[in-house]
Motif scaffolding. Structure first.
Motif, PDB file in Angstrom:
ATOM      1  N   SER A  85       0.843  -1.191   0.000  1.00  0.00           N
ATOM      2  CA  SER A  85       0.000   0.000   0.000  1.00  0.00           C
ATOM      3  C   SER A  85       0.879   1.241   0.000  1.00  0.00           C
ATOM      4  CB  SER A  85      -0.896   0.016   1.237  1.00  0.00           C
ATOM      5  OG  SER A  85      -1.592   1.234   1.303  1.00  0.00           O
ATOM      6  N   MET A  86       0.530   2.188  -0.852  1.00  0.00           N
ATOM      7  CA  MET A  86       1.279   3.445  -0.923  1.00  0.00           C
ATOM      8  C   MET A  86       0.628   4.522  -0.047  1.00  0.00           C
ATOM      9  SD  MET A  86       3.692   2.641  -2.867  1.00  0.00           S
ATOM     10  CE  MET A  86       4.423   4.207  -3.215  1.00  0.00           C
ATOM     11  N   MET A  87      -0.448   4.156   0.619  1.00  0.00           N
ATOM     12  CA  MET A  87      -1.180   5.134   1.425  1.00  0.00           C
ATOM     13  C   MET A  87      -1.038   4.785   2.902  1.00  0.00           C
ATOM     14  SD  MET A  87      -2.771   7.299  -0.619  1.00  0.00           S
ATOM     15  CE  MET A  87      -4.251   7.873   0.163  1.00  0.00           C
ATOM     16  N   HIS A  88      -0.673   5.763   3.693  1.00  0.00           N
ATOM     17  CA  HIS A  88      -0.578   5.613   5.130  1.00  0.00           C
ATOM     18  C   HIS A  88      -1.318   6.789   5.751  1.00  0.00           C
ATOM     19  CE1 HIS A  88       2.441   2.595   4.284  1.00  0.00           C
ATOM     20  NE2 HIS A  88       3.042   3.474   3.522  1.00  0.00           N
ATOM     21  N   ASN A  89      -2.068   6.546   6.800  1.00  0.00           N
ATOM     22  CA  ASN A  89      -2.838   7.589   7.469  1.00  0.00           C
ATOM     23  C   ASN A  89      -3.720   8.327   6.459  1.00  0.00           C
ATOM     24  OD1 ASN A  89      -3.872   9.391   9.290  1.00  0.00           O
ATOM     25  ND2 ASN A  89      -1.973  10.537   9.550  1.00  0.00           N
ATOM     26  N   ARG A  90      -4.634   7.600   5.855  1.00  0.00           N
ATOM     27  CA  ARG A  90      -5.469   8.159   4.779  1.00  0.00           C
ATOM     28  C   ARG A  90      -6.242   9.394   5.220  1.00  0.00           C
ATOM     29  NH1 ARG A  90      -6.835   4.212   0.419  1.00  0.00           N
ATOM     30  NH2 ARG A  90      -5.534   2.423   0.797  1.00  0.00           N
ATOM     31  N   ARG A  91      -6.866   9.354   6.380  1.00  0.00           N
ATOM     32  CA  ARG A  91      -7.674  10.507   6.825  1.00  0.00           C
ATOM     33  C   ARG A  91      -6.797  11.726   7.069  1.00  0.00           C
ATOM     34  NH1 ARG A  91     -10.793   6.511  10.089  1.00  0.00           N
ATOM     35  NH2 ARG A  91     -12.672   6.131   8.869  1.00  0.00           N
ATOM     36  N   GLY A  92      -5.683  11.531   7.741  1.00  0.00           N
ATOM     37  CA  GLY A  92      -4.779  12.655   7.995  1.00  0.00           C
ATOM     38  C   GLY A  92      -4.221  13.232   6.707  1.00  0.00           C
ATOM     39  N   ALA A  93      -3.847  12.359   5.779  1.00  0.00           N
ATOM     40  CA  ALA A  93      -3.316  12.828   4.505  1.00  0.00           C
ATOM     41  C   ALA A  93      -4.374  13.596   3.720  1.00  0.00           C
ATOM     42  CB  ALA A  93      -2.802  11.651   3.683  1.00  0.00           C
ATOM     43  N   LEU A  94      -5.611  13.120   3.771  1.00  0.00           N
ATOM     44  CA  LEU A  94      -6.694  13.799   3.069  1.00  0.00           C
ATOM     45  C   LEU A  94      -6.942  15.185   3.663  1.00  0.00           C
ATOM     46  CD1 LEU A  94      -8.843  13.609   0.868  1.00  0.00           C
ATOM     47  CD2 LEU A  94     -10.383  12.654   2.584  1.00  0.00           C
ATOM     48  N   VAL A  95      -6.950  15.286   4.982  1.00  0.00           N
ATOM     49  CA  VAL A  95      -7.162  16.577   5.632  1.00  0.00           C
ATOM     50  C   VAL A  95      -6.041  17.548   5.279  1.00  0.00           C
ATOM     51  CG1 VAL A  95      -7.206  17.734   7.891  1.00  0.00           C
ATOM     52  CG2 VAL A  95      -8.549  15.666   7.520  1.00  0.00           C
ATOM     53  N   VAL A  96      -4.806  17.090   5.365  1.00  0.00           N
ATOM     54  CA  VAL A  96      -3.665  17.958   5.059  1.00  0.00           C
ATOM     55  C   VAL A  96      -3.687  18.384   3.595  1.00  0.00           C
ATOM     56  CG1 VAL A  96      -1.154  18.011   4.864  1.00  0.00           C
ATOM     57  CG2 VAL A  96      -2.217  17.096   6.914  1.00  0.00           C
ATOM     58  N   SER A  97      -3.966  17.451   2.678  1.00  0.00           N
ATOM     59  CA  SER A  97      -3.947  17.800   1.253  1.00  0.00           C
ATOM     60  C   SER A  97      -5.075  18.757   0.890  1.00  0.00           C
ATOM     61  CB  SER A  97      -3.999  16.539   0.389  1.00  0.00           C
ATOM     62  OG  SER A  97      -5.190  15.825   0.628  1.00  0.00           O
ATOM     63  N   VAL A  98      -6.277  18.566   1.441  1.00  0.00           N
ATOM     64  CA  VAL A  98      -7.387  19.486   1.156  1.00  0.00           C
ATOM     65  C   VAL A  98      -7.087  20.866   1.747  1.00  0.00           C
ATOM     66  CG1 VAL A  98      -9.814  19.961   1.671  1.00  0.00           C
ATOM     67  CG2 VAL A  98      -9.135  17.718   0.856  1.00  0.00           C
ATOM     68  N   ALA A  99      -6.581  20.922   2.964  1.00  0.00           N
ATOM     69  CA  ALA A  99      -6.246  22.209   3.580  1.00  0.00           C
ATOM     70  C   ALA A  99      -5.160  22.931   2.789  1.00  0.00           C
ATOM     71  CB  ALA A  99      -5.801  22.004   5.027  1.00  0.00           C
ATOM     72  N   THR A 100      -4.151  22.191   2.337  1.00  0.00           N
ATOM     73  CA  THR A 100      -3.085  22.796   1.540  1.00  0.00           C
ATOM     74  C   THR A 100      -3.625  23.325   0.217  1.00  0.00           C
ATOM     75  OG1 THR A 100      -1.459  21.322   2.542  1.00  0.00           O
ATOM     76  CG2 THR A 100      -0.842  22.372   0.469  1.00  0.00           C
ATOM     77  N   PHE A 101      -4.473  22.542  -0.447  1.00  0.00           N
ATOM     78  CA  PHE A 101      -5.059  22.993  -1.704  1.00  0.00           C
ATOM     79  C   PHE A 101      -5.884  24.257  -1.501  1.00  0.00           C
ATOM     80  CE2 PHE A 101      -8.704  23.172  -4.551  1.00  0.00           C
ATOM     81  CZ  PHE A 101      -8.053  23.274  -5.770  1.00  0.00           C
ATOM     82  N   LEU A 102      -6.721  24.274  -0.462  1.00  0.00           N
ATOM     83  CA  LEU A 102      -7.559  25.448  -0.213  1.00  0.00           C
ATOM     84  C   LEU A 102      -6.712  26.681   0.101  1.00  0.00           C
ATOM     85  CD1 LEU A 102     -10.493  23.834   1.811  1.00  0.00           C
ATOM     86  CD2 LEU A 102     -10.509  24.632  -0.577  1.00  0.00           C
TER      87      LEU A 102
END
Length: 177
Positions: A85-102
């Motif tokens: 799996s290339m994904m670790h801490n999916r929820r945390g990564a999603l929150v960080v990536s959405v916040a960074t994009f915004l």
């Protein structure tokens, strides 16, 4: 035709970028990342930034090739092809990536952009190369080859054992100690 090529390269870049996180091996992720960067380099070429486009393509292809070579040499599974799996801490990564994009999108829309002063140079590629590297372009090209040779040499000298942790030389069939 250029618009179609731009759209196709954009779709390829995004799809390959997504593939980096959805494929099931390091080798496939590496080649997906390389494809994404090559597509971005192609878009830079279409935008008239020949220097940045070619440099992006050359750097990313060589970087991913070096990464693939190191995977083949040092990974326990053959060339990083075993599922993982290339994904670790999916929820945390999603929150960080959405916040960074915004934050980046808000910054690009809300910051007052300065007005352009002057016109473009006669040869933008040359002007960009001189602005980035100055008179050191030839030196940097030579240094990059020397640095790569140094990395390979250091790895060769650092390990006396082969990639399967066996002794090298005439007693290669012995078990590791």
């Amino acid at each position: 035709m250029a618009i179609v090529a731009f759209v196709v390269l954009g779709v390829v870049a995004v799809a390959a970028g997504i593939a980096v996180f959805t494929v099931d091996s390091m080798a496939r992720a590496t080649f997906s990342l390389a494809l994404s960067f090559v597509a971005v380099g192609g878009e830079l070429l279409l935008l008239g930034s020949a220097y940045l486009g070619v440099i992006t393509i050359l750097m990313m292809v060589m970087e991913m090739a070096i990464m693939a070579v190191f995977m083949i040499m040092f990974m326990m599974n053959p060339a990083g092809l075993m599922p993982m799996s290339m994904m670790h801490n999916r929820r945390g990564a999603l929150v960080v990536s959405v916040a960074t994009f915004l934050a980046l999108a808000a910054g690009s829309l809300l910051v007052p952009w300065p007005a352009r002063r002057g016109g473009p140079p006669a040869d933008p590629t040359r002007a960009l190369g001189e602005a980035v590297m100055g008179e050191k372009m030839l030196v940097m090209m030579a240094v990059s080859a020397v640095l790569f040779a140094t990395m390979v040499g250091a790895l060769v000298l650092a390990t006396a054992r082969g990639r399967y942790d066996r002794a090298a030389g005439p007693d290669a069939r012995e078990e590791p100690s």
